[in-house]
Design an enzyme around this catalytic site. Structure first.
Site, PDB file in Angstrom:
ATOM      1  NE  ARG A  61      -3.791   2.161   2.369  1.00 17.34           N
ATOM      2  CZ  ARG A  61      -4.034   2.957   3.416  1.00 17.34           C
ATOM      3  NH1 ARG A  61      -3.384   2.758   4.556  1.00 17.34           N
ATOM      4  NH2 ARG A  61      -4.900   3.926   3.318  1.00 17.34           N
ATOM      5  CG  HIS A  65      -1.355   5.493  -0.301  1.00 18.48           C
ATOM      6  ND1 HIS A  65      -1.990   5.997   0.810  1.00 18.48           N
ATOM      7  CD2 HIS A  65      -2.258   4.669  -0.892  1.00 18.48           C
ATOM      8  CE1 HIS A  65      -3.216   5.492   0.892  1.00 18.48           C
ATOM      9  NE2 HIS A  65      -3.392   4.677  -0.115  1.00 18.48           N
ATOM     10  CG  ASN A  93      -0.805   8.967   2.898  1.00 18.26           C
ATOM     11  OD1 ASN A  93      -1.310   7.970   2.393  1.00 18.26           O
ATOM     12  ND2 ASN A  93      -0.193   9.907   2.189  1.00 18.26           N
ATOM     13  CG  HIS A 193      -8.234  -3.557  -0.948  1.00 20.70           C
ATOM     14  ND1 HIS A 193      -9.201  -2.602  -1.103  1.00 20.70           N
ATOM     15  CD2 HIS A 193      -7.080  -2.871  -0.713  1.00 20.70           C
ATOM     16  CE1 HIS A 193      -8.659  -1.389  -0.974  1.00 20.70           C
ATOM     17  NE2 HIS A 193      -7.377  -1.528  -0.747  1.00 20.70           N
TER      18      HIS A 193
HETATM   19  C1  HEM Z   1      -9.215   1.272  -5.745  1.00 13.34           C
HETATM   20  C2  HEM Z   1      -9.070   2.263  -4.899  1.00 13.34           C
HETATM   21  C3  HEM Z   1      -8.576   2.045  -3.497  1.00 13.34           C
HETATM   22  C4  HEM Z   1      -9.152   2.525  -2.367  1.00 13.34           C
HETATM   23  C5  HEM Z   1     -10.416   3.383  -2.277  1.00 13.34           C
HETATM   24  C6  HEM Z   1      -8.379   2.037  -1.254  1.00 13.34           C
HETATM   25  C7  HEM Z   1      -8.645   2.335   0.069  1.00 13.34           C
HETATM   26  C8  HEM Z   1      -8.037   1.714   1.148  1.00 13.34           C
HETATM   27  C9  HEM Z   1      -8.395   1.924   2.506  1.00 13.34           C
HETATM   28  C10 HEM Z   1      -9.485   2.868   3.027  1.00 13.34           C
HETATM   29  C11 HEM Z   1      -7.618   1.101   3.267  1.00 13.34           C
HETATM   30  C12 HEM Z   1      -7.658   0.937   4.786  1.00 13.34           C
HETATM   31  C13 HEM Z   1      -6.836   2.019   5.455  1.00 13.34           C
HETATM   32  C14 HEM Z   1      -7.094   2.083   6.937  1.00 13.34           C
HETATM   33  O1  HEM Z   1      -8.203   1.727   7.371  1.00 13.34           O
HETATM   34  O2  HEM Z   1      -6.184   2.545   7.668  1.00 13.34           O
HETATM   35  C15 HEM Z   1      -6.754   0.386   2.366  1.00 13.34           C
HETATM   36  C16 HEM Z   1      -5.825  -0.554   2.753  1.00 13.34           C
HETATM   37  C17 HEM Z   1      -5.004  -1.230   1.879  1.00 13.34           C
HETATM   38  N1  HEM Z   1      -4.863  -0.960   0.528  1.00 13.34           N
HETATM   39 FE1  HEM Z   1      -6.120   0.111  -0.595  1.00 13.34          FE
HETATM   40  N2  HEM Z   1      -7.351   1.279  -1.728  1.00 13.34           N
HETATM   41  C18 HEM Z   1      -7.418   1.261  -3.087  1.00 13.34           C
HETATM   42  C19 HEM Z   1      -6.526   0.651  -3.958  1.00 13.34           C
HETATM   43  C20 HEM Z   1      -5.409  -0.045  -3.551  1.00 13.34           C
HETATM   44  C21 HEM Z   1      -4.348  -0.467  -4.428  1.00 13.34           C
HETATM   45  C22 HEM Z   1      -4.268  -0.156  -5.915  1.00 13.34           C
HETATM   46  C23 HEM Z   1      -3.448  -1.155  -3.655  1.00 13.34           C
HETATM   47  C24 HEM Z   1      -2.149  -1.797  -4.050  1.00 13.34           C
HETATM   48  C25 HEM Z   1      -1.881  -2.240  -5.258  1.00 13.34           C
HETATM   49  C26 HEM Z   1      -3.973  -1.168  -2.311  1.00 13.34           C
HETATM   50  C27 HEM Z   1      -3.420  -1.834  -1.244  1.00 13.34           C
HETATM   51  C28 HEM Z   1      -3.913  -1.813   0.036  1.00 13.34           C
HETATM   52  C29 HEM Z   1      -3.466  -2.707   1.080  1.00 13.34           C
HETATM   53  C30 HEM Z   1      -2.477  -3.851   0.918  1.00 13.34           C
HETATM   54  C31 HEM Z   1      -4.134  -2.324   2.252  1.00 13.34           C
HETATM   55  C32 HEM Z   1      -3.974  -2.940   3.653  1.00 13.34           C
HETATM   56  C33 HEM Z   1      -2.792  -2.255   4.318  1.00 13.34           C
HETATM   57  C34 HEM Z   1      -2.474  -2.731   5.719  1.00 13.34           C
HETATM   58  O3  HEM Z   1      -3.082  -3.683   6.230  1.00 13.34           O
HETATM   59  O4  HEM Z   1      -1.580  -2.095   6.330  1.00 13.34           O
HETATM   60  N3  HEM Z   1      -5.141  -0.455  -2.272  1.00 13.34           N
HETATM   61  N4  HEM Z   1      -7.021   0.797   1.087  1.00 13.34           N
END
Ligand code: HEM
Ligand SMILES: *[C@@H]1O[C@H](CO)[C@@H](O)[C@H](O)[C@H]1NC(C)=O
Length: 324
Positions: A61, A65, A93, A193
């Site tokens: 992630r 970002h 972030n 995800h």
């Molecule tokens: C499509 C649009 C996307 C949205 C709206 C989105 C939104 C989010 C949100 C809200 C979270 C949780 C953050 C939190 O609660 O602190 C998250 C976590 C995460 N996102 Fe996305 N995301 C998107 C696309 C992506 C992409 C393209 C990737 C990587 C290729 C990605 C990888 C991750 C990962 C691996 C997590 C978990 C991180 C952790 O457990 O520390 N996301 N995302």
């Protein structure tokens, strides 16, 4: 023989100098200047994930970002110093993105083997690949040669470039399109995800107020995410209810039974319409290889968004700070 080797080196050096000046990324960029690079990153990511398996997800992630805001230039790693407030403080972030110390550790190892040559942006890109692979996902060759930003984006610019959890499928397509990524790339990248977790505040309305969700799944998530903010705002739930920290196509299987965690996740399978990604979700959910292949294609594209190459930017010594 001696002079033949000498000329060979000369031409090789000339060739490398030109390819660097042309500003293209290349998988052999550090072949001479830091041959141990990929092993160091792999070893250090293995250590980090052994300690905290979620870190594989968090670093993936972090790379996303970074790339979506000013390009893959490690601008997200810059600390707020000297009155400059940057990306780390942006709403998507702050108190959410994690893994900065892991990148510091890798950078310190890399600097001790090959001082001053490897960018933080390349380290982060390699680490994201390794995080994916070490959680069971695909691997791929990473083109290298990115350089590091000398200034972060403002929190507002970061906010504008990162898609929010309440986005519609149309908004997701637009946000990724703005970065040169297709709707198919967007759908494949969202499969990230399948690993990691989200905080209650980011999925509260989806589980309490929306109807495009499986009722038993909503109840399960409601049990640790109270309806009213700020109660339980930071409580974590896994994205993938089946295999939380395995990189597989579980994300799409969940969407197909309306067990997506975020509103934006479930938007990819929202019951049809002209912008529905539902057909692709069905294909990925039935074909892990297709998902992995498309994910790799899209990760390579995402990893080359807005890169600084040639003489642009710098090779930061400390990923948190611009060189003095
Ligand atoms: C499509 C649009 C996307 C949205 C709206 C989105 C939104 C989010 C949100 C809200 C979270 C949780 C953050 C939190 O609660 O602190 C998250 C976590 C995460 N996102 Fe996305 N995301 C998107 C696309 C992506 C992409 C393209 C990737 C990587 C290729 C990605 C990888 C991750 C990962 C691996 C997590 C978990 C991180 C952790 O457990 O520390 N996301 N995302
Ligand atoms: C990082 O990798 C290097 C090279 O493999 C190794 O010497 C060092 O101990 C590693 N550090 C961690 C924290 O894994």
């Amino acid at each position: 023989m001696e002079s033949f080797t000498g000329w060979r080196c000369f031409f090789l050096a000339l060739f490398l100098a030109f390819s660097a000046a042309r500003g293209q990324l290349s998988t052999t960029f550090y072949a001479n200047t830091c041959p141990g690079l990929s092993q160091i990153v792999r070893d250090n990511m293995t250590t980090a994930i052994a300690k905290d398996r979620r870190m594989g997800a968090s670093i993936l992630r972090l790379h996303f970002h970074d790339c979506f805001v000013l390009g893959c230039d490690a601008s997200i790693l810059l600390d707020d110093v000297g009155g400059v407030v940057g990306e780390k403080s942006a709403i998507p972030n702050v108190n959410s993105v994690r893994g900065y110390e892991v990148i510091d550790t890798i950078k310190a190892s890399v600097e001790s083997s090959c001082p001053g040559v490897v960018s933080c942006a390349d380290i982060l890109t390699l680490a994201a690949r390794d995080g994916t692979f070490l959680l069971g996902g695909p691997s791929w060759d990473v083109a290298l040669g990115r350089r590091d930003a000398t200034t972060p984006a403002s929190p507002n610019v970061a906010l504008q470039n990162l898609p929010p959890f309440f986005a519609s499928v149309g908004e997701l397509i637009t946000a990724f399109g703005n970065k040169g990524l297709t709707p198919r790339d967007m759908t494949a990248l969202s499969g990230a995800h399948t690993v990691g977790s989200a905080q209650c505040m980011n999925f509260r309305d989806h589980i309490w107020k929306e109807t495009n969700i499986d009722v038993s799944f909503a109840n399960l998530r409601r049990s640790t995410c109270p309806a009213t903010a700020p109660n339980g705002d930071g409580n974590l739930a896994p994205f993938d209810v089946q295999t939380e920290l395995v990189f597989d196509n579980g994300y799409y299987k969940n969407l197909a039974v309306r067990k997506g965690l975020l509103h934006s996740d479930q938007e990819l399978y929202n019951g049809g319409g002209p912008q529905s990604q539902a057909a692709l979700v069905n294909q990925y959910s039935n074909n892990n290889k297709l998902f992995f292949d498309d994910f790799v294609v899209a990760m390579k594209k995402m990893g080359s968004i807005g890169t600084l190459t040639g003489n642009a930017g710098q090779i930061r010594r400390n990923c948190r700070l611009v060189n003095p």
